[in-house]
Motif scaffolding. Sequence first.
Motif, PDB file in Angstrom:
ATOM      1  N   SER A 368    -118.848  76.108  74.026  1.00 42.52           N
ATOM      2  CA  SER A 368    -118.044  75.090  74.701  1.00 42.52           C
ATOM      3  C   SER A 368    -116.775  74.788  73.919  1.00 42.52           C
ATOM      4  N   LEU A 369    -116.932  74.672  72.610  1.00 42.42           N
ATOM      5  CA  LEU A 369    -115.775  74.350  71.768  1.00 42.42           C
ATOM      6  C   LEU A 369    -114.745  75.480  71.787  1.00 42.42           C
ATOM      7  N   GLU A 370    -115.222  76.721  71.813  1.00 46.81           N
ATOM      8  CA  GLU A 370    -114.303  77.864  71.896  1.00 46.81           C
ATOM      9  C   GLU A 370    -113.478  77.806  73.184  1.00 46.81           C
ATOM     10  N   ILE A 371    -114.143  77.455  74.278  1.00 43.00           N
ATOM     11  CA  ILE A 371    -113.440  77.360  75.566  1.00 43.00           C
ATOM     12  C   ILE A 371    -112.402  76.239  75.506  1.00 43.00           C
ATOM     13  N   ILE A 372    -112.807  75.098  74.957  1.00 40.62           N
ATOM     14  CA  ILE A 372    -111.879  73.965  74.849  1.00 40.62           C
ATOM     15  C   ILE A 372    -110.656  74.348  74.014  1.00 40.62           C
ATOM     16  N   GLN A 373    -110.898  74.995  72.891  1.00 45.65           N
ATOM     17  CA  GLN A 373    -109.778  75.360  72.019  1.00 45.65           C
ATOM     18  C   GLN A 373    -108.900  76.455  72.625  1.00 45.65           C
ATOM     19  N   SER A 374    -109.463  77.234  73.559  1.00 43.17           N
ATOM     20  CA  SER A 374    -108.682  78.282  74.221  1.00 43.17           C
ATOM     21  C   SER A 374    -107.819  77.734  75.351  1.00 43.17           C
ATOM     22  N   TYR A 375    -108.313  76.697  76.045  1.00 47.86           N
ATOM     23  CA  TYR A 375    -107.643  76.280  77.272  1.00 47.86           C
ATOM     24  C   TYR A 375    -107.054  74.868  77.237  1.00 47.86           C
ATOM     25  N   GLU A 376    -107.460  74.032  76.291  1.00 47.65           N
ATOM     26  CA  GLU A 376    -106.928  72.668  76.213  1.00 47.65           C
ATOM     27  C   GLU A 376    -105.518  72.695  75.614  1.00 47.65           C
ATOM     28  N   THR A 393    -108.283  72.661  84.341  1.00 47.28           N
ATOM     29  CA  THR A 393    -107.572  73.446  85.358  1.00 47.28           C
ATOM     30  C   THR A 393    -107.233  74.831  84.814  1.00 47.28           C
ATOM     31  N   ASN A 394    -106.750  74.879  83.555  1.00 52.39           N
ATOM     32  CA  ASN A 394    -106.439  76.164  82.936  1.00 52.39           C
ATOM     33  C   ASN A 394    -107.671  77.062  82.886  1.00 52.39           C
ATOM     34  N   TYR A 395    -108.816  76.461  82.533  1.00 54.22           N
ATOM     35  CA  TYR A 395    -110.049  77.254  82.438  1.00 54.22           C
ATOM     36  C   TYR A 395    -110.477  77.766  83.814  1.00 54.22           C
ATOM     37  N   LEU A 396    -110.468  76.894  84.819  1.00 56.49           N
ATOM     38  CA  LEU A 396    -110.939  77.286  86.150  1.00 56.49           C
ATOM     39  C   LEU A 396    -110.040  78.319  86.810  1.00 56.49           C
TER      40      LEU A 396
END
Length: 994
Positions: A368-376, A393-396
Amino acid sequence: GSSGAGGLPSSPGPGQGKVAFKAGDGEGGGGGGGGRSRFDSAGGRVSNGDCALVGAGEESGPALPGSPESSSKEKGFSTSQQRDGKPGIPRRSSIIDGTKQKRERKKTVSFSSMPTEKKISSASDCINAMVEGSELKKIRSNSRVYHRYFLLDADMQSLRWEPSKKDSEKAKIDIKSIKEVRTGKNTDIFRSNGIYDQISEDCAFSIIYGDNYESLDLVANSADIANIWVTGLRYLISYGKHTLDMIGSSQDNMRTSWVSQMFSESDVDNLGHIPLCNAVQFIKDLSPGLKTNKIELKFKELHRSKEKSGTEVTKEEFIEVFHELCTRPEIYFLLVQFSSNKEFLDTKDLMMFLEAEQGMAHVTEEISLEIIQSYEPAKDGQEKGWLSIDGFTNYLTSPDCHIFDPEHKKVCQDMKQPLSHYFINSSHNTYLIEDQFRGPSDITGYIRALKMGCRSVELDVWDGPDNEPVIYTGHTMTSQIVFRSVIDIINKYAFFASEYPLILCLENHCSIKQQKVMVQHMKKILGDKLHTQSPNIEESYLPSPESLKGKILIKAKKLSSNCSGLEGDVTDEDEGAEMSQRVGKEGVEQQNSMTGKRFQLCKELSELVSICKSVQFKEFQVSFQLQKYWEVCSFNEVLASKYANENPGDFVNYNKRFLARVFPSPMRIDSSNMNPQDFWKCGCQIVAMNFQTPGLMMDLNIGWFRQNGNCGYVLRPAIMREEVSFFSANTKDTVPGVSPQLLHIKIISGQNFPKPKGSGAKGDVVDPYVYVEIHGIPADCAEQRTKTMHQNGDNPIFDESFEFQINLPELAMVRFVVLDDDYIGDEFIGQYTIPFECLQTGYRHVPLQSLTGETLAHASLFVHVAITNRRGGGKPHKRGLSVRKGKKSREYASMRTLWIKTIDEVFKNALQPIRDATDLRENMQNAVVSFKELCGLSPVANLMQCILAVSTRLVGPDNAPLIVLNLNDQYPTMELQGIVPEVLKKIVTAYDMV
């Protein structure tokens, strides 16, 4: 402006010069009426679904774009899409709708392209809208429906409605008494209601309140309004009167500070403002799909509303326009469902979303943290592990949430089966780049086909000048290309997209002299790539694609083994000659009429043919007895259709051992395409398509061969490969050996739809609507359409759900088509076609493609996909039992007698254990459905979502647990802790049944 309830005009928005009035009963928005119904090529009629529940006008307070009225147009399919069909039956109106018939939509002119409704981008927007109030429908038992105006008290302590026969103090619910806000039609009152099917799932919600868990069941005029109430009420339950304070204290500051920081970086001179052109480009960089003129217009309208001149943009103005244009409400509403009523997702919230909705296994907080750091985008959010609306929005919209399963982007099927067990991507008249009667021939036809993963190309070879064979369609006016140059191109691109074998379908019309030139060119240029090894007569099946990697197979006529000379005569194969003749009354005669013509074949060319020897088809029984596995028959489309309809079982069995090539009818002089599904369903491997002709049929072909790394080979369903299996392609019911699936698709929204390419209309405004089509065996062919969203191609909100039963998933495809309801000349906006087996469940974006297959920049659909078994609930089953109807509607396995005593006796003993297994499976599925209903969820939900939904009820007023989960047993058990409400006892009992 949006229409007000009760005949009142609504206030015009900035820059808008008209006010709309409505009659008291209103014109509700709803499902797409007047839609057309397509007849699939197999002859099965497909009807439109019922419309959504529609209302008596939108509320007069702030609102998102509501559901516009459905289009009153009826139109046929666009010729550019090959969507031929008959007018459909209009959807029936909801009996709740006061409208007795569809009203003609009046054309209006607006001098502003901007929507006047304020977008919802925070919980405070929801609360403010609730204080203003909305008209909702209150659903009672016995199909009674009451139109009431609901509003939240200014002190946010209670929910009221009016008018009411009750005392005003009774026509309210205290916020603190609300136990749960439930979405969809998931209470007993909804389920037992006579008008259940006419109520939109996406507009319905229920408020569960009081010690007895009573339900207030409501239906909004649009899904947007329902989302506003659900979101606002959930915040109020969590934070009470401190809701707005909580909202303002966390993520909203994070988002605002991030945007402020970006503005400051752009304001290099620290003037407190930046030029309009810089502000526009800045927002376009943050949201690339937005149109420049729309962003400019938004700033100018903001300035006009403030009576401000000049073109400078302040920080506050920039933030306001950013919130307005870069917030997608449907993603905001999704975020708050999982955010524990915060304005952001933390790592645990995101974990829950990934597991419960996206179906991701083995999720950890680290992932989860990897996704947050990639897209936030906000550094503050990255450091704290918070995913804001912008990061979400970036992730989706990223490839991670594409609808296509990435596992299928590489070769993922068993490639060691016989060649006859695969569908093979095949081209007809590959050398043509236009029609097959007068069009030019060009080597680019081969380059394009081979780059697209085609594994069977056609060479129609004739004597040419200077002793050089040429390629063109005989008996026509098509131009010619030199055979040698085509072989050069094939050598260069043969394995560009796939390493698996390439078949050259050689239609030879050359003299012996030029046949020898052909042999020289192929041996010199192709060399060791040519597969010339004689077939092993001890084998029963063709070799596998795996064993033929990097090889080129020649499919052509071959001299008989007893021919001792350097040449001999064979039967001619001449598709071009067929084209020059008229089709006989039966549509089949002309293929047989060509069989008498013979020509001379040189032995050198014959020896290049190994495992793809062309022979004439006679009849199935003769082939079963005499045909060799290395012999290939070609079928005219008309003849193949005849066998598909009259001998479907024999055709499938024939194709288990032998390759069958189907080519288009010679009457298709415009190079239009046949429907490949008509022949895939019979197991035909080589269905030759006119790659130069775009449209629905090529969409199906391209989409189909994506599923195995686009290598040009797709393994056929087991039921089409196994010797003892029986399958009739024309089945109208469940397929023996395959468990049906229910496909649930919700079309949520669209993004950045372009104007149709061939449209003659001025301006760039579109009125989009979406078709969801299912292509497969006749029992599966179906389609549904959304309502039309008028004058909104940027971010239309559809919020419509559809359900399809898929009886043979391995042969099914889903096609999303976006069309313009207000078109001149061309209605086609974009499409995407995907095999059922490649669908990813959960919230997904669908990238749209043009008519010719190019990806449309930033244009997509946002959808939710769920797949359940036929009874709802549980995991999808890849394979199941053959079935027949039994008493009590339970389906039990039946056996087909083979009249081989030893086999029949063995399988006879298996009947009772299979029957017992069926009972176990059915009992489990029924128990799961009951559990879901008690948890307040639809059959689409999974067990994780059930536990999440019920978890809020497991704690008493003093935070003491009412139920605990015991994890010591093989399966977790629920244990009651003292006295609990009756509804919780029912949930525990239902869980025990599961």
